[in-house]
Scaffold this motif. Structure first.
Motif, PDB file in Angstrom:
ATOM      1  N   PHE A 182       0.830  -1.217  -0.016  1.00  0.00           N
ATOM      2  CA  PHE A 182       0.083   0.206   0.050  1.00  0.00           C
ATOM      3  C   PHE A 182       0.863   1.276   0.091  1.00  0.00           C
ATOM      4  CE2 PHE A 182      -2.618  -3.391   1.828  1.00  0.00           C
ATOM      5  CZ  PHE A 182      -3.689  -3.214   1.233  1.00  0.00           C
ATOM      6  N   ALA A 183       0.905   1.834  -1.124  1.00  0.00           N
ATOM      7  CA  ALA A 183       2.058   2.868  -1.382  1.00  0.00           C
ATOM      8  C   ALA A 183       1.421   4.316  -0.975  1.00  0.00           C
ATOM      9  CB  ALA A 183       2.497   2.852  -2.839  1.00  0.00           C
ATOM     10  N   GLY A 184       0.198   4.550  -0.530  1.00  0.00           N
ATOM     11  CA  GLY A 184      -0.221   6.092  -0.233  1.00  0.00           C
ATOM     12  C   GLY A 184      -0.334   6.739  -1.702  1.00  0.00           C
ATOM     13  N   ASP A 185       0.119   8.169  -1.522  1.00  0.00           N
ATOM     14  CA  ASP A 185       0.054   8.926  -2.724  1.00  0.00           C
ATOM     15  C   ASP A 185       1.521   8.845  -3.088  1.00  0.00           C
ATOM     16  OD1 ASP A 185      -2.367   9.986  -3.398  1.00  0.00           O
ATOM     17  OD2 ASP A 185      -2.273  11.318  -1.867  1.00  0.00           O
ATOM     18  N   LEU A 186       2.568   8.100  -2.828  1.00  0.00           N
ATOM     19  CA  LEU A 186       3.872   8.112  -3.482  1.00  0.00           C
ATOM     20  C   LEU A 186       3.734   7.286  -4.693  1.00  0.00           C
ATOM     21  CD1 LEU A 186       5.943   6.987  -0.408  1.00  0.00           C
ATOM     22  CD2 LEU A 186       6.173   9.106  -1.574  1.00  0.00           C
ATOM     23  N   VAL A 187       3.000   6.652  -4.998  1.00  0.00           N
ATOM     24  CA  VAL A 187       2.543   5.883  -6.517  1.00  0.00           C
ATOM     25  C   VAL A 187       1.378   6.351  -6.863  1.00  0.00           C
ATOM     26  CG1 VAL A 187       2.864   3.972  -7.550  1.00  0.00           C
ATOM     27  CG2 VAL A 187       4.446   4.323  -5.784  1.00  0.00           C
ATOM     28  N   GLU A 188       0.879   6.640  -8.082  1.00  0.00           N
ATOM     29  CA  GLU A 188      -0.372   6.645  -8.649  1.00  0.00           C
ATOM     30  C   GLU A 188      -0.351   5.755  -9.864  1.00  0.00           C
ATOM     31  OE1 GLU A 188      -2.382   7.980  -6.503  1.00  0.00           O
ATOM     32  OE2 GLU A 188      -1.211   9.720  -5.656  1.00  0.00           O
ATOM     33  N   SER A 189      -1.716   5.002  -9.820  1.00  0.00           N
ATOM     34  CA  SER A 189      -1.691   4.253 -10.926  1.00  0.00           C
ATOM     35  C   SER A 189      -2.874   4.730 -11.830  1.00  0.00           C
ATOM     36  CB  SER A 189      -2.115   2.814 -10.396  1.00  0.00           C
ATOM     37  OG  SER A 189      -2.142   1.605 -11.562  1.00  0.00           O
ATOM     38  N   GLN A 190      -2.266   5.409 -13.104  1.00  0.00           N
ATOM     39  CA  GLN A 190      -3.286   6.064 -14.007  1.00  0.00           C
ATOM     40  C   GLN A 190      -4.033   7.125 -13.339  1.00  0.00           C
ATOM     41  OE1 GLN A 190      -4.913   3.270 -16.720  1.00  0.00           O
ATOM     42  NE2 GLN A 190      -3.153   2.463 -17.126  1.00  0.00           N
ATOM     43  N   ALA A 191      -3.612   7.822 -12.388  1.00  0.00           N
ATOM     44  CA  ALA A 191      -4.042   9.051 -12.038  1.00  0.00           C
ATOM     45  C   ALA A 191      -2.949  10.102 -11.823  1.00  0.00           C
ATOM     46  CB  ALA A 191      -4.737   8.692 -10.495  1.00  0.00           C
ATOM     47  N   ALA A 192      -3.246  11.230 -12.099  1.00  0.00           N
ATOM     48  CA  ALA A 192      -2.258  12.517 -12.146  1.00  0.00           C
ATOM     49  C   ALA A 192      -1.801  12.451 -10.580  1.00  0.00           C
ATOM     50  CB  ALA A 192      -2.904  13.776 -12.296  1.00  0.00           C
ATOM     51  N   LEU A 193      -0.629  13.164 -10.520  1.00  0.00           N
ATOM     52  CA  LEU A 193       0.197  13.394  -9.382  1.00  0.00           C
ATOM     53  C   LEU A 193      -0.067  14.653  -8.651  1.00  0.00           C
ATOM     54  CD1 LEU A 193       2.006  10.898 -10.188  1.00  0.00           C
ATOM     55  CD2 LEU A 193       3.728  12.191  -9.441  1.00  0.00           C
ATOM     56  N   TYR A 194      -0.435  14.630  -7.287  1.00  0.00           N
ATOM     57  CA  TYR A 194      -0.441  16.038  -6.639  1.00  0.00           C
ATOM     58  C   TYR A 194       0.860  16.201  -6.004  1.00  0.00           C
ATOM     59  CZ  TYR A 194      -1.239  19.694  -3.369  1.00  0.00           C
ATOM     60  OH  TYR A 194      -1.246  20.823  -2.447  1.00  0.00           O
ATOM     61  N   THR A 195       1.528  17.372  -6.281  1.00  0.00           N
ATOM     62  CA  THR A 195       2.885  17.488  -5.681  1.00  0.00           C
ATOM     63  C   THR A 195       2.897  18.862  -4.990  1.00  0.00           C
ATOM     64  OG1 THR A 195       3.766  18.504  -7.589  1.00  0.00           O
ATOM     65  CG2 THR A 195       3.896  15.952  -7.573  1.00  0.00           C
ATOM     66  N   GLY A 196       2.056  19.308  -4.453  1.00  0.00           N
ATOM     67  CA  GLY A 196       2.066  20.546  -4.218  1.00  0.00           C
ATOM     68  C   GLY A 196       2.766  20.852  -2.546  1.00  0.00           C
ATOM     69  N   ASP A 197       2.862  19.694  -2.044  1.00  0.00           N
ATOM     70  CA  ASP A 197       3.927  19.840  -0.709  1.00  0.00           C
ATOM     71  C   ASP A 197       4.946  18.705  -0.918  1.00  0.00           C
ATOM     72  OD1 ASP A 197       1.943  21.232   0.895  1.00  0.00           O
ATOM     73  OD2 ASP A 197       0.609  19.454   0.814  1.00  0.00           O
ATOM     74  N   PRO A 230       4.128  -8.141 -11.202  1.00  0.00           N
ATOM     75  CA  PRO A 230       5.418  -7.194 -11.230  1.00  0.00           C
ATOM     76  C   PRO A 230       5.338  -6.207 -12.620  1.00  0.00           C
ATOM     77  CG  PRO A 230       5.795  -9.381 -11.122  1.00  0.00           C
ATOM     78  CD  PRO A 230       4.407  -9.391 -11.198  1.00  0.00           C
ATOM     79  N   GLU A 231       4.854  -6.481 -13.700  1.00  0.00           N
ATOM     80  CA  GLU A 231       4.919  -5.658 -14.553  1.00  0.00           C
ATOM     81  C   GLU A 231       4.183  -4.221 -14.420  1.00  0.00           C
ATOM     82  OE1 GLU A 231       4.093  -7.054 -18.854  1.00  0.00           O
ATOM     83  OE2 GLU A 231       5.725  -8.624 -18.314  1.00  0.00           O
ATOM     84  N   GLN A 232       2.882  -4.636 -13.922  1.00  0.00           N
ATOM     85  CA  GLN A 232       1.910  -3.462 -13.766  1.00  0.00           C
ATOM     86  C   GLN A 232       2.526  -2.744 -12.734  1.00  0.00           C
ATOM     87  OE1 GLN A 232      -2.244  -4.229 -13.228  1.00  0.00           O
ATOM     88  NE2 GLN A 232      -2.370  -5.370 -15.186  1.00  0.00           N
ATOM     89  N   VAL A 233       2.982  -3.243 -11.642  1.00  0.00           N
ATOM     90  CA  VAL A 233       3.709  -2.381 -10.526  1.00  0.00           C
ATOM     91  C   VAL A 233       4.778  -1.764 -11.024  1.00  0.00           C
ATOM     92  CG1 VAL A 233       5.174  -2.826  -8.427  1.00  0.00           C
ATOM     93  CG2 VAL A 233       3.171  -4.368  -8.595  1.00  0.00           C
ATOM     94  N   GLN A 234       5.545  -2.314 -11.678  1.00  0.00           N
ATOM     95  CA  GLN A 234       6.682  -1.383 -12.265  1.00  0.00           C
ATOM     96  C   GLN A 234       6.141  -0.016 -13.004  1.00  0.00           C
ATOM     97  OE1 GLN A 234       9.490  -3.281 -14.997  1.00  0.00           O
ATOM     98  NE2 GLN A 234      11.001  -1.573 -14.533  1.00  0.00           N
ATOM     99  N   ALA A 235       4.958  -0.419 -13.853  1.00  0.00           N
ATOM    100  CA  ALA A 235       4.476   0.508 -14.662  1.00  0.00           C
ATOM    101  C   ALA A 235       4.167   1.709 -13.945  1.00  0.00           C
ATOM    102  CB  ALA A 235       3.589  -0.102 -15.683  1.00  0.00           C
ATOM    103  N   ALA A 236       3.224   1.327 -12.907  1.00  0.00           N
ATOM    104  CA  ALA A 236       2.761   2.411 -12.050  1.00  0.00           C
ATOM    105  C   ALA A 236       3.977   3.194 -11.424  1.00  0.00           C
ATOM    106  CB  ALA A 236       1.947   1.869 -10.789  1.00  0.00           C
ATOM    107  N   ILE A 237       5.020   2.771 -10.970  1.00  0.00           N
ATOM    108  CA  ILE A 237       5.994   3.332 -10.300  1.00  0.00           C
ATOM    109  C   ILE A 237       6.789   4.225 -11.202  1.00  0.00           C
ATOM    110  CG2 ILE A 237       8.419   2.867  -9.244  1.00  0.00           C
ATOM    111  CD1 ILE A 237       7.428   0.493  -7.765  1.00  0.00           C
ATOM    112  N   GLU A 238       7.042   3.642 -12.556  1.00  0.00           N
ATOM    113  CA  GLU A 238       7.593   4.576 -13.627  1.00  0.00           C
ATOM    114  C   GLU A 238       6.848   5.617 -14.086  1.00  0.00           C
ATOM    115  OE1 GLU A 238      10.656   4.449 -13.653  1.00  0.00           O
ATOM    116  OE2 GLU A 238      10.665   2.643 -12.101  1.00  0.00           O
ATOM    117  N   GLN A 239       5.481   5.351 -14.394  1.00  0.00           N
ATOM    118  CA  GLN A 239       4.735   6.241 -14.571  1.00  0.00           C
ATOM    119  C   GLN A 239       4.880   7.467 -13.654  1.00  0.00           C
ATOM    120  OE1 GLN A 239       0.337   5.677 -13.843  1.00  0.00           O
ATOM    121  NE2 GLN A 239       0.791   7.408 -13.184  1.00  0.00           N
TER     122      GLN A 239
END
Ligand SMILES: [Zn+2]
Length: 320
Positions: A182-197, A230-239
């Protein structure tokens, strides 16, 4: 560019919430890009991960979870301090509320302002806001790692800080035996990132490296679908890394040549939109993301506090 409605204020359609059983006694709720949730059964207790924006919203998740287990919630784990992840905490009746020590500091410093800011940005998530009894306070904090013995032959749940990233105090919840993260907001899977903080360069570097190094085979990000295999996990991290690296490159180049924040926003938007533009909360997040990165590049290490007023000013400057 036509004037855009502020943040997610025009997003009023309820999302489909789905409880998924990931393994024996391991649960997640995903919600089409709204904040995800998790739960892990111990032998005679439950660990819940994330708390949504209000107790009324959290209770709906708990009702769904109660169709699978009636164990009491011993630990409620907060991945970070953001209001839409923590203000529903009272619904869990947890014995212990766990967070990283920097999360506690951030709640002390800016919990109230963040509550108002997030309420203004995404009011839809604050279901019956008057049900929130006040700020959520962790009762147990740690700096590096905390291991919860799940009892019987269930193995451990490891709560770990992988470095600064989405905030100064993110933690992930890792089941080494089941290889579920469970990665919290450190990894998003096909959702944009919030990086305001965020701390963009640390997040894109060592923090994501440490997360990738865990070797998860199933990953629940902060928003979006569960990454399976593993492939989808890596894709989420690299996205996630790709979003950050693109921002750093584009905003960095404008900063370097002495351009303006508005130019940096336009450059980041142009570079990110083809791959990420259609994903949830992209237009909402990007002005705040670029403003924070701009501050960072100017040498401001500690994120400037977002208030309802600053939100509007940055929005009007960049998206208005
Ligand atoms: Zn967050």
């Amino acid at each position: 560019m036509a004037t855009k409605p502020f943040a997610s204020s025009a997003d009023t359609d309820a999302k489909q919430q789905t409880l998924e059983v990931l393994a024996d006694g391991v649960y997640a709720q995903t919600a089409e890009g709204d904040p995800n949730l998790g739960a892990v059964e111990g032998e005679d207790f439950l660990v819940c991960f994330e708390a949504l924006a209000t107790p009324v919203a959290a209770r709906r998740w708990l009702d769904r979870l109660r169709e699978h287990t009636d164990k009491p919630v011993r630990y409620l784990v907060l991945s970070h301090y953001h209001a839409v992840r923590v203000l529903g905490a009272s619904a869990f009746d947890a014995e212990v509320v766990v967070a990283h020590e920097a999360t506690r500091d951030l709640i002390v410093e800016r919990g109230k302002q963040d509550w108002e800011s997030e309420y203004g940005r995404m009011g839809r998530l604050f279901e019956e806001p008057e049900s929130i009894p006040g700020l959520t306070w962790p009762t147990l904090t740690f700096s590096d790692r905390l291991t919860i013995d799940l009892g019987g032959d269930r193995g451990d749940l490891v709560l770990q800080h992988c470095g600064r990233g989405h905030t100064a105090g993110d933690l992930v919840a890792w089941l080494p035996r089941q290889r579920i993260l469970f990665a919290g907001d450190l990894v998003e899977s096909q959702a944009a990132l919030y990086t305001g903080d965020a701390f963009h360069r640390e997040w894109a570097g060592g923090t994501l490296d440490r997360i990738a190094g865990l070797g998860a085979e199933l990953l629940v990000g902060g928003r979006g679908a569960v990454a399976r295999g593993p492939e989808q996990v890596q894709a989420a991290i690299e996205q996630t890394r790709g979003f950050l690296s693109t921002m750093i490159r584009e905003v960095g180049a404008v900063h370097e040549r002495g351009g303006s924040l508005k130019e940096a926003f336009a450059a980041a938007h142009t570079a990110l939109a083809p791959q990420y533009g259609a994903w949830p909360i992209f237009e909402h997040c990007l002005p705040f993301d670029v403003a924070r990165l701009w501050d960072e590049l100017g040498g401001t290490d500690w994120p400037v506090i977002w208030t309802a007023q600053r939100d509007r000013e940055v929005w009007d400057q960049l998206q208005g």
